[in-house]
Enzyme design. Structure first.
Site, short mmCIF file in Angstrom:
data_model
loop_
_atom_site.label_atom_id
_atom_site.label_comp_id
_atom_site.label_asym_id
_atom_site.label_seq_id
_atom_site.Cartn_x
_atom_site.Cartn_y
_atom_site.Cartn_z
N HIS A 139 -11.14 -2.58 4.37
CA HIS A 139 -11.11 -2.64 2.85
C HIS A 139 -12.13 -3.93 2.43
O HIS A 139 -12.59 -3.71 1.42
CB HIS A 139 -9.82 -2.75 2.28
CG HIS A 139 -9.57 -1.03 1.78
ND1 HIS A 139 -9.71 -0.49 0.88
CD2 HIS A 139 -8.91 -0.41 2.66
CE1 HIS A 139 -9.25 0.49 0.75
NE2 HIS A 139 -8.64 0.83 1.93
N HIS A 172 -10.62 5.79 7.62
CA HIS A 172 -9.14 5.87 7.91
C HIS A 172 -8.69 6.90 9.00
O HIS A 172 -7.99 6.64 9.90
CB HIS A 172 -8.50 6.08 6.48
CG HIS A 172 -8.15 5.08 5.73
ND1 HIS A 172 -7.26 4.12 6.15
CD2 HIS A 172 -8.63 4.44 4.90
CE1 HIS A 172 -6.74 3.14 5.02
NE2 HIS A 172 -8.04 3.33 4.28
N HIS A 195 -5.24 5.55 -5.78
CA HIS A 195 -6.40 6.31 -5.13
C HIS A 195 -6.84 7.37 -5.95
O HIS A 195 -6.27 7.60 -7.11
CB HIS A 195 -6.09 6.71 -3.90
CG HIS A 195 -5.83 5.66 -2.78
ND1 HIS A 195 -4.46 5.13 -2.59
CD2 HIS A 195 -6.71 4.99 -1.77
CE1 HIS A 195 -4.61 4.28 -1.57
NE2 HIS A 195 -5.68 4.11 -1.02
N PHE A 230 -1.57 6.95 4.11
CA PHE A 230 -1.68 5.89 3.10
C PHE A 230 -0.41 5.10 3.51
O PHE A 230 -0.11 3.81 3.38
CB PHE A 230 -1.47 6.48 1.77
CG PHE A 230 -2.91 6.77 1.31
CD1 PHE A 230 -4.10 6.40 1.77
CD2 PHE A 230 -2.95 7.78 0.22
CE1 PHE A 230 -5.35 6.90 1.14
CE2 PHE A 230 -4.17 8.14 -0.24
CZ PHE A 230 -5.60 7.67 0.05
N HIS A 286 -7.39 -2.62 -4.63
CA HIS A 286 -7.74 -2.92 -3.49
C HIS A 286 -8.29 -4.41 -3.28
O HIS A 286 -8.00 -5.42 -2.42
CB HIS A 286 -8.43 -2.02 -2.73
CG HIS A 286 -7.74 -0.87 -2.04
ND1 HIS A 286 -7.87 0.31 -2.91
CD2 HIS A 286 -6.70 -0.53 -1.05
CE1 HIS A 286 -7.04 1.06 -2.40
NE2 HIS A 286 -6.41 0.86 -1.18
N HIS A 322 0.65 -1.11 -0.02
CA HIS A 322 -0.01 -0.05 -0.01
C HIS A 322 0.87 1.30 0.05
O HIS A 322 0.67 2.24 -0.54
CB HIS A 322 -0.80 -0.04 1.24
CG HIS A 322 -2.34 0.89 1.12
ND1 HIS A 322 -2.21 2.00 1.72
CD2 HIS A 322 -3.40 0.75 0.52
CE1 HIS A 322 -3.43 2.60 1.41
NE2 HIS A 322 -3.90 1.93 0.62
N HIS A 352 -14.96 5.36 2.97
CA HIS A 352 -13.68 5.01 3.13
C HIS A 352 -12.67 5.81 3.99
O HIS A 352 -12.07 5.41 4.87
CB HIS A 352 -13.31 4.85 1.64
CG HIS A 352 -11.73 4.55 1.50
ND1 HIS A 352 -10.92 5.46 1.01
CD2 HIS A 352 -10.76 3.54 1.96
CE1 HIS A 352 -9.74 5.27 1.13
NE2 HIS A 352 -9.51 4.09 1.48
#
Length: 585
Positions: free
Chosen positions: A361, A330, A195, A348, A204, A177, A326
């Site tokens: 995810h 995070h 992204h 990230f 993902h 990632h 999403h």
């Protein structure tokens, strides 16, 4: 868990053997696999670098193994005159470099994977034969036997970190990632970012597919399925208890400590706590889910994100679910109070170091399947530039593979499915109104007088003209009405959120989202790029408003009122213009 600032040592050459005549790979090949080479061995190359500059050991993956179909329908002005569906050019084997946290800080270790020396011989992946689907359960409902297996598998994956270059190790899996998302890779001379575009969902999905198979192999259970964090249902709107046990392999110290012990997750969270009741938070959550899955995602590109073919700039625009919930989850999970960059989940580069990342995810991936079941024009994209985009992964046998988007569209063909759970958000259309009538648009400045807007440091209201009014059902079916904000610019190292409302003025209570006037929100998670020295991102943000106009009795109006409410980082947000357009799905 070791600190994310641990520096990996240099390595010696290793050989990753691969026998593609293995009897487990007996699935009938699609045409995608006809060019895969068999019976190869792959060497991992680690070149020592004593210069003190960017480490060049573990140099990056083949550009062809990362992205993207060529040319075609979108972004043609930025492309070289190459034919659509031409093969991606040979890779720059030195393309993987240090990832960046921000303009001044690099990630303190290399996120690049072990690299096969002969990248041209890396085959396409073929799904192994299976007799039983892997079923992914909702995390909050998992029993003790399942939790014990999951903890054991994760513990064994962590033990593989003793060899820091084992591609199956927990840190190497997390580095995937980091490399794809924080500027370690370049393709076509530009930085790669999975992204903020149509690559988000398929990347993902493949990532979790291999992660799940690795976990299963470590406990000798090919039927093991990852749990999904069921945050779209009130019963799952908390950090799943299995991840909140200190000392467990599933626990991560770098989480927001105030969000433990059953705290209700805020699916729109962006750093600041909303002072409201648990019931209102859950109500806001279901409203956000309805807006992101139904209202604002009637068309494929609105759900998946904007086109990202080779040669175009990264981050062209994200889809609805990547935007919310999403990204806010995070931020909500990451340790913003104690860590400098929101580690682990809040950035990230470090997100994969928290085991709950994969659980989060899994539910994001589930939303892809749920969205397609909703009907209408909600179906997978058909553009070849998307279907032929590629990524690179290691499987559970340490064999390197290339994969294509076109082969991850059906979870059952990939060998897994989700245990069903109710989706109450489907029937959670907001019906409560803030106002009883229509806002007097004549009392508001027109959009032409408000934009360009230098900074969104306070709530603003304006009137805006529609291209057509009193549209027929057939016209609505053919074209979606889009409220469009052009050239939104902000510092991509900051957290960003603002909300959009129709038919209200700037006195609206923006903490209560279960109102028919709430149109949606824009968010952004820090994602600094190494080759973007200004860190200014420029995006277009679209909201589908056909349903909202109906629900608020505005279909026959030539002009409507729009209000923007900054929630985070508004002083750093500028917007060039706003308009309403009719767009074919």
């Amino acid at each position: 868990m070791a600190s994310s600032t641990t520096t990996l040592p240099l390595c010696t050459n290793k050989t990753l053997s691969s026998s593609f005549t293995n009897t487990s790979f007996v699935a009938k090949p699609s045409q995608l696999f006809l060019h895969g080479r068999r019976s190869q061995s792959f060497k991992v190359s680690c070149n020592a670098n004593n210069s003190g500059e960017h480490e060049k050991n573990l140099d990056g993956v083949d550009r062809r193994n990362v992205l993207l179909g060529l040319g075609g329908l979108y972004g043609a002005a930025n492309l070289a005159p190459l034919a659509t569906a031409s093969p991606i050019p040979p890779p720059d084997l030195k393309s993987c470099s240090r990832a960046h946290i921000n303009d001044k800080e690099e990630v303190s270790y290399s996120c690049c994977p072990p690299k096969p020396e002969d990248l041209d011989s890396v085959p396409y992946y073929k799904f192994p034969s299976m007799t039983k689907l892997r079923i992914r359960p909702p995390a909050h409902a998992a029993d003790e036997e399942y939790i014990a297996k999951y903890q054991l598998a994760t513990s064994r994956m962590r033990e593989l970190d003793k060899d820091p270059f084992d591609p199956l190790g927990f840190k190497q899996q997390a580095n995937i990632h980091c490399a794809y998302c924080n500027g370690a890779y370049k393709v076509g001379g530009k930085e790669l970012q999975v992204h903020f575009s149509w690559l988000f969902f398929p990347f993902h999905r493949w990532y979790l597919y291999f992660y799940e198979r690795i976990l299963g192999s470590l406990i000798n259970d090919p039927t093991f399925g990852l749990p999904y964090w069921n945050w779209d249902h009130p019963k799952g709107m908390r950090l799943p208890p299995m991840f909140d046990v200190p000392g467990s392999s599933l626990y991560d110290e770098k989480r927001n400590q105030s969000h433990r012990n059953g705290t209700i997750v805020d699916l729109g969270h962006f750093g600041d706590e909303v002072q409201t009741t648990q019931l209102q938070t859950m109500t806001n959550n279901l409203t956000l889910m309805y807006r992101q899955m139904i209202t604002n995602a009637p068309c494929p590109l609105l759900f998946f994100g904007q086109p990202y073919p080779l040669g175009t700039d990264p981050s062209p625009g994200m889809g609805t679910i990547e935007n919310i919930p999403h990204t806010p989850i995070h931020i909500w999970t990451g340790d913003n109070p104690r860590q400098p960059h929101g580690e682990n989940m809040g950035n990230f580069y470090s997100a994969g170091l928290d085991p709950v990342f994969y659980c989060h995810h899994a539910n994001v991936d589930r939303m892809w399947s749920e969205w397609k079941q909703t009907g209408g024009k909600r179906r997978d994209l058909t553009q070849k530039d998307w279907l032929n985009s590629e990524f690179f992964f290691y499987d559970e046998n340490r064999n390197p593979f290339r994969v294509k988007v076109r082969d991850c569209l059906d979870t059952k063909k990939m060998g897994y499915d989700y245990a069903p759970m109710p989706t109450p958000w489907r029937n959670f259309k907001p019906i409560r109104k803030t106002t009883t009538g229509k806002v007097n648009t004549g009392s508001l400045p027109p959009a032409s007088k408000v934009f360009p807007l230098a900074k969104l440091d306070r709530a603003i209201s304006f009137s805006i003209n529609r291209p057509a009014s009193s549209r027929t059902s057939q016209e609505k079916n053919e074209q979606e009405e889009m409220l469009t904000f052009n050239k939104i610019q902000y510092d991509d190292s900051k957290y960003i959120r603002f909300d959009v409302f129709l038919n209200v003025d700037k006195t609206v209570n923006a903490d209560e989202l279960d109102k028919s006037e709430f149109a949606g929100s824009y968010t952004s998670l820090p994602h600094v790029h190494g080759d973007n020295t200004t860190h200014v991102t420029s995006v277009t943000f679209q909201l589908a408003i056909t349903e909202l106009l109906e629900d608020n009795g505005l279909e026959d109006e030539d002009t409507i009122a729009v209000t923007l409410v900054p929630k985070k980082g508004g002083e750093g947000i500028s917007i060039d213009s706003a308009e309403i357009k009719l767009v074919e799905c």
